[in-house]
Scaffold this active site. Structure first.
Site, mmCIF file in Angstrom:
data_model
loop_
_atom_site.group_PDB
_atom_site.id
_atom_site.type_symbol
_atom_site.label_atom_id
_atom_site.label_comp_id
_atom_site.label_asym_id
_atom_site.label_seq_id
_atom_site.Cartn_x
_atom_site.Cartn_y
_atom_site.Cartn_z
ATOM 1 N N PRO A 102 0.814 -1.222 0.000
ATOM 2 C CG PRO A 102 -0.927 -1.591 1.521
ATOM 3 C CD PRO A 102 0.384 -2.161 1.064
ATOM 4 C CB CYS A 103 1.248 3.888 -2.430
ATOM 5 S SG CYS A 103 -0.353 4.246 -3.192
ATOM 6 C CB THR A 104 -2.415 4.647 2.161
ATOM 7 O OG1 THR A 104 -3.050 3.593 1.440
ATOM 8 C CG2 THR A 104 -3.442 5.652 2.640
ATOM 9 C CG LEU A 106 5.222 5.226 1.293
ATOM 10 C CD1 LEU A 106 5.672 3.986 0.536
ATOM 11 C CD2 LEU A 106 6.396 5.848 2.036
ATOM 12 C CB SER A 107 0.572 8.525 -2.431
ATOM 13 O OG SER A 107 0.050 9.420 -3.379
#
Length: 504
Positions: A102-104, A106-107
């Site tokens: 999951p990139c939640t 980091l994005s």
């Protein structure tokens, strides 16, 4: 090689690796809607002999496996719902592990909590499983994907931690930041991919990939070799030692048209989807065909040095040419305008601009035609692009306050009145797909939201796979979300093709 699909989503890793010659042995996905799509896409169903409602694990079987399964020796695929409940000894052996964790956190569009956030921190769960697995059972390769911001998150500390953790687990990594628009789909989507090699066994390098030839050959008019017409914006066809004679035996190039009329671009954009598009996108397909199922609207044009567009065809002559000629008026053709079913409306009595009428004269876009009668004349109203050649201003946080968008440009529809938004317009490509389905495209007459199918195409999923998910009862909201969370299939294909056992 065999692979295990972690954080599977709708199976972008799976589709790319299967196309490049590898075999899936199982997947992990906690989202019930994504997993429902995944099972529909790859024709999986729970094994009736190995089903346990209270367990985190089950076996999934394809039709050919279910046909011969008696429960004694199930040959289906392994499935787990929650990766946090898995222990190392419960995982089937595979030569590759894939995971776009999951990139939640980091994005730049997410929570920005960093690598150790509640969602992106699942990376450490995977590393823990790797370290707990005996060396002889660890995968030989890892394929990891995340947002480009992973490289700069925490001032570079997040990416350093990723490399250090994988090194401690025994993996030497190579990586590259890639953009989906360089892999046959018109979407600006930057992601970083890592390939880990266990125990220093690397073989040939996987990266760099893509980006060498981003402009495909653009054929405008077909025919025998040497008489085909190509757009000069694409790359040249292959030159041969026997070249020469008419058109150099390679083809003609549309350089004698009046470029101010936009004729070449209009013809190129009006290419319709073919049967090959239904089998999915590859790097040789025309990218413009992805954005819409095009309905061509037509006028007539003489293919001369100074072409003219009219509503009626030229006089048909005994000798017609398939290419663009150098003699005035000798050749005739059809000028195709970039239209769309949403811009085409049925109309009664098209020859009369003003007419008293009980009821409607015009149908809404997409509605069927009026009932045919012996009295009425029927026609269709087609949009005209002439008024749009100067573009449409889209509000952005710039000095002049806007960016001009032109037909075929992708537009981010989120927060249309914001004075702080940037990067809302993509030149002839979509901006990065989001889970909210907020991407649109500027057509001749209006901005239209991309359909779920178009979003799936922008991730290089074949149409028949989308239809399977749709038939499984997945809502449009979930289809948008799943496309935004997916990885681009063509990129994974390029990586898989360069691994041992790949198709290259």
């Amino acid at each position: 090689m065999t692979f295990l699909d972690l954080f599977a989503g709708i199976g972008g890793f799976r589709r790319g690796l299967e196309r490049s010659g590898h075999t899936c042995v199982g997947h992990v996905e906690i989202d019930k809607y994504a997993n429902k799509s995944y099972m529909a896409l790859y024709e999986l169903a729970p094994c009736p002999y190995r089903e346990d409602a209270g367990s985190n694990f089950s076996m999934m079987c394809k039709p050919e496996v279910r046909k011969n399964c008696d429960g004694t020796n199930c040959k289906g695929e392994w499935y787990a719902k929650d990766i946090k409940q898995i222990r190392a000894g419960e995982i089937p052996k595979a030569e590759i592990w894939t995971f776009g964790f999951p990139c939640t956190d980091l994005s730049i569009a997410g929570r920005m909590e960093g690598l150790r956030g509640s969602r992106s921190g699942l990376f450490f769960t995977v590393v823990g499983l790797l370290k707990s697995t005996s060396p002889e059972n660890r995968p030989q390769r890892l394929i990891v994907e995340n947002v480009k911001h992973l490289l700069s998150s925490e001032n570079g500390g997040a990416f350093t931690t990723v490399l250090a953790e994988l090194w401690e687990a025994g993996y030497d990594c190579e990586w590259q930041a890639v953009n989906s628009k360089h892999f046959g789909v018109p979407q600006h989507r930057e992601r970083v991919y890592l390939v880990g090699h266990f125990g220093g066994i690397r073989g040939r390098k996987v990266f760099p990939i893509g980006g060498a030839n981003t402009a495909p050959v653009k054929q405008l008019i077909g025919g025998s070799q040497g008489k085909r017409v190509y757009d000069i914006n694409g790359v040249s066809v292959t030159l041969t030692a026997e070249g020469g004679g008419f058109a150099g035996r390679t083809g003609l190039y549309a350089v004698s048209v009046n470029r101010r009329e936009g004729i070449t671009g209009a013809i190129n954009q009006a290419r319709t989807l073919t049967a090959s598009d239904a089998r999915g996108l590859n790097r040789n397909q025309d990218q413009n065909a992805v954005l819409s199922e095009i309905a061509p609207c037509a006028a007539f044009i003489d293919l001369s040095i100074e072409p003219k567009i009219t509503e009626t065809a030229r006089c048909i002559r005994a000798r017609q040419y398939s290419g663009i000629g150098n003699h005035r008026g000798e050749t005739s053709g059809i000028f195709l305008c970039h239209g769309h079913p949403d811009c085409v409306m049925a109309v009664l009595t098209p020859d009369r601009k003003e007419k008293r009428q009980n009821g409607r004269r015009f149908k809404e876009p997409g509605e069927p035609s009026f009932t045919l009668t012996t009295q009425d004349q029927h026609g269709i109203l087609l949009c005209c692009c002439e008024g749009w050649k100067d573009g449409l201003p889209i509000r952005e946080d710039k000095k002049d306050g806007c960016t001009m968008a032109y037909p075929g440009d992708g537009i981010n529809l989120a927060y249309p009145n914001s004075h702080r938004s940037r990067g809302r317009v993509g030149r002839q490509c979509s901006q990065t797909l989001m889970t909210s389905g907020s991407m649109g495209v500027l057509l001749c007459c209006r901005i239209r939201r991309l359909t779920p199918k178009e979003c799936w195409r922008l991730q290089a999923f074949e149409d028949y796979l989308f239809e399977r998910a749709k038939a499984a009862g997945i809502s449009d909201a979930q289809l948008y979300r799943q496309a935004g969370n997916a990885v681009t299939v063509n990129i994974v294909y390029e990586i898989g093709a360069r691994l041992p056992g790949g198709c290259l």
